[in-house]
Design a protein around this motif. Structure first.
Motif, short mmCIF file in Angstrom:
data_model
loop_
_atom_site.label_atom_id
_atom_site.label_comp_id
_atom_site.label_asym_id
_atom_site.label_seq_id
_atom_site.Cartn_x
_atom_site.Cartn_y
_atom_site.Cartn_z
N GLU A 154 55.70 38.35 39.29
CA GLU A 154 55.05 39.66 39.39
C GLU A 154 54.06 39.90 38.26
N THR A 155 54.07 39.07 37.23
CA THR A 155 53.17 39.26 36.10
C THR A 155 51.72 39.10 36.55
N ILE A 156 50.88 40.02 36.10
CA ILE A 156 49.44 39.95 36.42
C ILE A 156 48.72 39.23 35.30
N LEU A 157 47.88 38.27 35.66
CA LEU A 157 47.05 37.57 34.69
C LEU A 157 45.60 37.96 34.88
N THR A 158 44.89 38.09 33.79
CA THR A 158 43.45 38.32 33.84
C THR A 158 42.82 37.60 32.66
N ASP A 159 41.53 37.36 32.74
CA ASP A 159 40.85 36.66 31.65
C ASP A 159 39.68 37.51 31.17
N VAL A 160 39.01 37.03 30.12
CA VAL A 160 37.86 37.76 29.58
C VAL A 160 36.64 36.86 29.48
N GLY A 161 36.63 35.76 30.22
CA GLY A 161 35.55 34.79 30.12
C GLY A 161 34.21 35.30 30.60
N SER A 162 33.14 34.80 29.99
CA SER A 162 31.79 35.25 30.35
C SER A 162 31.23 34.54 31.58
N VAL A 163 31.98 33.59 32.12
CA VAL A 163 31.64 32.92 33.38
C VAL A 163 32.81 33.12 34.32
N LYS A 164 32.56 33.40 35.59
CA LYS A 164 33.65 33.76 36.46
C LYS A 164 33.93 32.78 37.59
N ALA A 165 32.92 32.23 38.23
CA ALA A 165 33.16 31.40 39.42
C ALA A 165 34.07 30.23 39.11
N SER A 166 33.77 29.47 38.06
CA SER A 166 34.57 28.28 37.76
C SER A 166 35.99 28.67 37.34
N ILE A 167 36.13 29.77 36.61
CA ILE A 167 37.46 30.20 36.17
C ILE A 167 38.30 30.65 37.36
N VAL A 168 37.72 31.46 38.23
CA VAL A 168 38.45 31.94 39.40
C VAL A 168 38.84 30.78 40.31
#
Length: 279
Positions: A84-98
């Motif tokens: 149930e833990t939600i993860l999020t990131d703060v990276g300045s690029v999104k497509a590759s991370i997602v």
């Protein structure tokens, strides 16, 4: 709420300061024990350690590591946290991370706070860094809506301007207004350093004022960030640089041919257009 932060640098530390001021319990993880101690001493976290197991009971975790380490960080987190833990990131690029993380974790929401300074590290963390600035979320069609809603409820009190968009749209947009300026700014500094006369260089350094300070700021910041932008948003950065080079060539042409009227029209168009980017 119990919130975890992995990576206690400028962004992670600043998130911790703000989230704790809002009453959340914040647990931090860093690779360096020294950073952990500073984070606790500065009030950025309630507790901090080098072991990801510290985050076992958290409700939400911000991944604030360099982009190159985000996937491996999530892989190492998975054995410790609840489904149930939600993860999020703060990276300045999104497509590759997602693309890399979403298949690993159902409750992942890509994120990018559009804020920062030229300084780095936990010592640079500050209250209110995100207030008034855009914070972009890049959910996909498979991102659970309740995960998005919970993350937004945590971010709104930070007084950010929330936006949602597709990861690919994010990368194309930030190439223009974030990544291209870093490359151009870095090129400006490098061009100045190419001056062959040392006396002229010294004079230029002595005379540099607000114009140079403003246009060189992002190019003189954390080298790792610039490299990550170029490496992980390569296609869009190249595309924006090529278009920018075309615009430079146009200006060179107008000056070379003394087309002052045309050049003035270009400057007038730019003057009129700039406020639309300064909302």
């Amino acid at each position: 709420m119990k919130i975890g932060i992995v990576g206690l640098g400028l962004i992670g530390g600043s998130l911790g300061l703000d989230l704790r001021s809002l009453g959340h319990q914040v647990l931090g993880v860093s690779r360096q024990e020294r950073t952990c101690k500073i984070a606790v001493a500065r009030g950025a976290t309630d507790e901090a350690a080098t072991d990801l197991a510290l985050l076992a009971d958290t409700d939400l975790i911000f991944i604030c590591t360099p982009i190159a380490h985000m996937r491996s960080t999530v892989s190492q987190l998975i054995p410790h946290i609840s489904l149930e833990t939600i993860l999020t990131d703060v990276g300045s690029v999104k497509a590759s991370i997602v693309q890399e993380i979403a298949p690993l974790w159902r409750n992942f929401v890509g994120g990018h706070p559009m804020a920062g300074t030229t300084e780095s590290g936990i010592e640079a963390a500050q209250h209110g860094l995100f207030a008034g600035n855009p914070y972009v979320l890049t959910p996909t069609e498979t991102t659970p809506s309740d995960a998005i809603a919970l993350l937004e409820s945590i971010l709104r009190p930070l007084q950010v301007r929330l936006h949602r968009c597709q990861p690919e749209a994010h990368d194309r947009a930030v190439a223009w207004i974030s990544h291209l300026p870093v490359m151009v700014s870095a090129s400006l500094i490098a061009a100045c350093l190419s001056e062959a006369d040392p006396d002229v260089i010294k004079l230029a350094q002595a005379l540099a004022s607000s114009g140079f300070r403003d246009t060189s700021r992002v190019g003189g910041g954390n080298p790792e960030l610039g490299l990550m932008m170029a490496r992980y948003n390569r296609a869009e950065v190249l595309r924006s640089l090529l278009v920018y080079r075309e615009q430079l060539d146009r200006i060179i042409h107008e000056i070379d041919h003394e087309n002052w009227t045309t050049l003035e029209e270009t400057f007038q168009q730019n003057q009129a257009a700039r406020p639309k980017f300064m909302k």
